[in-house]
Structure formats: structure tokens, C-alpha cells
Design a protein around this motif. Structure first.
Motif, mmCIF file in Angstrom:
data_model
loop_
_atom_site.group_PDB
_atom_site.id
_atom_site.type_symbol
_atom_site.label_atom_id
_atom_site.label_comp_id
_atom_site.label_asym_id
_atom_site.label_seq_id
_atom_site.Cartn_x
_atom_site.Cartn_y
_atom_site.Cartn_z
ATOM 1 N N ASN A 95 53.536 40.410 -2.995
ATOM 2 C CA ASN A 95 53.196 38.984 -2.960
ATOM 3 C C ASN A 95 51.687 38.779 -2.936
ATOM 4 O O ASN A 95 51.161 37.860 -3.587
ATOM 5 C CB ASN A 95 53.836 38.323 -1.739
ATOM 6 N N GLU A 96 50.985 39.629 -2.167
ATOM 7 C CA GLU A 96 49.527 39.505 -2.123
ATOM 8 C C GLU A 96 48.912 39.794 -3.489
ATOM 9 O O GLU A 96 47.980 39.099 -3.916
ATOM 10 C CB GLU A 96 48.960 40.463 -1.074
ATOM 11 N N ARG A 133 46.311 37.676 -8.368
ATOM 12 C CA ARG A 133 46.280 37.436 -9.816
ATOM 13 C C ARG A 133 46.285 35.943 -10.126
ATOM 14 O O ARG A 133 45.612 35.492 -11.063
ATOM 15 C CB ARG A 133 47.480 38.109 -10.482
ATOM 16 N N ASN A 134 47.040 35.168 -9.333
ATOM 17 C CA ASN A 134 47.162 33.740 -9.623
ATOM 18 C C ASN A 134 45.924 32.949 -9.207
ATOM 19 O O ASN A 134 45.520 32.005 -9.896
ATOM 20 C CB ASN A 134 48.402 33.170 -8.927
ATOM 21 N N VAL A 141 37.000 32.504 -8.073
ATOM 22 C CA VAL A 141 35.711 32.844 -8.686
ATOM 23 C C VAL A 141 35.016 31.582 -9.181
ATOM 24 O O VAL A 141 33.792 31.424 -9.037
ATOM 25 C CB VAL A 141 35.928 33.853 -9.831
ATOM 26 N N GLU A 142 35.784 30.662 -9.748
ATOM 27 C CA GLU A 142 35.196 29.405 -10.229
ATOM 28 C C GLU A 142 34.589 28.599 -9.085
ATOM 29 O O GLU A 142 33.460 28.091 -9.194
ATOM 30 C CB GLU A 142 36.266 28.582 -10.942
ATOM 31 N N LEU A 143 35.335 28.484 -7.977
ATOM 32 C CA LEU A 143 34.825 27.718 -6.834
ATOM 33 C C LEU A 143 33.609 28.388 -6.214
ATOM 34 O O LEU A 143 32.681 27.708 -5.765
ATOM 35 C CB LEU A 143 35.930 27.551 -5.789
ATOM 36 N N ARG A 144 33.606 29.717 -6.184
ATOM 37 C CA ARG A 144 32.438 30.410 -5.645
ATOM 38 C C ARG A 144 31.232 30.232 -6.560
ATOM 39 O O ARG A 144 30.096 30.074 -6.086
ATOM 40 C CB ARG A 144 32.758 31.891 -5.466
#
Length: 235
Positions: free
Chosen positions: A81-82, A87-88, A94-97
Motif C-alpha cells: 500500500n505504501e 507511486r500515486n 514533487v510539484e508542491l515542493r
């Protein structure tokens, strides 16, 4: 009274022994079989007890193996699940960072974004003041993991030719950084009769620049870190 018979020699005759029960008299013939049966019974009882003990031991080992298997399956499912969550959500993370929401606040980039929007929109000069960063106390429970929601309050003053200057400025700025508009007050400015080209409105807004950062660790021997002073800029 009758008297016991006497032998011809004059001595009293010895009493005759009592006869043994027939089954006891014949026991000698089956003694070996009985002893063998008793030995077999004892061995069977011991074997039964040993089998029962080994069965219980095997059941205990089976239950332990099942618990170990279930725990391993649970760990595997958790790891799976992790991996799926990574992956999701990794591209969005990365975009928010990259846009500055996650990590340390980027005041220099905020200032640069304000300057770029001002130049692109050809806005009148503006001024702002940024307060020290503070941790946001959320009203409800929100699982942020190792992160804390932090905010830096900015007091912004703008001179406007019309209301759309403010709306366009905030819209463009939203594309470059994350902030929430706490309040905005727009008032009409007094102008001299016949004056043209000057500002007609003044806007005073309070913006909260938000970031998700990890708590800062206090250095040894110093329980609290000093807050950075507020900054003032007038592009």
C-alpha cells in the motif's frame, strides 16, 4: 459328640487342605498372557499420552506458524500500500515542493514573484510587510505526519487604477505560490479636480503565506530559537 478319626497308630489325622478356586488353580496357564496384556496396556497408555502431547505441540506450532504468516502478510500488504501511495502521490508531492508549499519558506522567491507580477501587469508601486513565521493551530485534527502547517502573515498595500488591478495581481500570484487572503479593504482615494493618471483606489490586504515544514530542532542548551524579525519591502 463325634470325635475326629484316629490313625491306626493312635495319632490324630492332619486336616485336609481347602481346595483352591478353579480359576486360581488355572491362572498359571494364562499368567504369561495376562502379563503381556498388562504390558501392552501400559505401553498403549504411554503411547496415547505421548501422542496427545505431540498433537498439542504440533497444534501450538501450527498456530505460531499461522500467526507468523498473518503478520508477514500484513507487513507485505502495508508495504504494498505504501508503494502504491508513493507511486500515486509522488508527482503531486514533487510539484508542491517545487512550488514552495512543502519545505522551508522561500521569502526571496515570494518577493521575486510579487515583483514579476507587478512588472507584467504594469501596476503602480506597492508596499508590504512580512511578519515572522508561526505555526498554525488547526481547529480540527489533521494528520500531517512529520510536517507542521506554518504561516507568515503579510500586510500588503497597493494603489490601484481600478479594482481589477487587485484581482489580477492576486490571481497571477496564486499561480506562483501558496497563500490565503485573510482580508482586503478597498477605499477610494481623494483626487484633485481634473487630475488624471493617478491612483483612484487604495487596497490594504492581509495575506497568509503557508508552507508545510518540519519542526526545527532546538540546539543543545537552547530550548527556544529566536524568531526572525519582520521584513519590509517597497518595490
Amino acid at each position: 459328640m463325634s470325635s475326629l478319626p484316629h490313625s491306626p497308630s493312635g495319632r490324630r489325622a492332619a486336616p485336609r487342605p481347602l481346595p483352591l478356586p478353579y480359576w486360581l488353580a488355572e491362572f498359571g496357564r494364562i499368567r504369561s498372557a495376562v502379563l503381556t496384556a498388562l504390558a501392552c496396556l501400559l505401553l498403549s497408555t504411554g503411547a496415547l499420552q505421548l501422542s496427545h502431547w505431540r498433537l498439542n505441540s504440533a497444534e501450538d506450532r501450527l498456530q505460531l506458524a499461522q500467526r507468523t504468516r498473518d503478520a508477514a502478510y500484513t507487513r507485505y500488504a502495508h508495504v504494498d500500500n505504501e508503494k502504491r501511495d508513493i507511486r500515486n502521490f509522488q508527482p503531486r508531492f514533487v510539484e508542491l515542493r517545487t512550488r514552495g508549499l512543502i519545505g522551508a519558506e522561500k521569502r526571496i522567491e515570494w518577493v521575486d514573484a510579487i515583483r514579476q507580477v507587478q512588472e507584467q501587469r504594469r501596476l503602480l508601486p506597492l508596499s508590504y510587510e512580512v511578519e515572522p513565521q508561526q505555526t498554525v493551530q488547526l481547529a480540527g485534527a489533521l494528520d500531517l505526519g512529520d510536517y507542521q502547517l506554518q504561516s507568515s502573515r503579510m500586510h500588503l498595500h497597493m494603489d490601484l487604477l481600478h479594482e481589477m488591478d487587485l484581482f489580477n495581481f492576486l490571481t497571477d500570484l496564486h499561480q506562483r505560490a501558496f497563500f490565503a487572503v485573510q482580508s482586503c479593504n478597498i477605499k477610494r482615494l481623494a483626487r484633485a479636480v481634473g487630475a488624471q493618471g493617478g491612483p483612484t483606489l487604495g487596497a490594504d490586504c492581509t495575506l497568509n503565506w503557508v508552507t508545510l515544514g518540519t519542526p526545527a530542532k532546538a540546539p543543545a542548551g537552547n530550548a527556544s530559537a529566536a524568531a526572525s524579525p519582520a521584513s519590509k519591502e517597497t518595490p
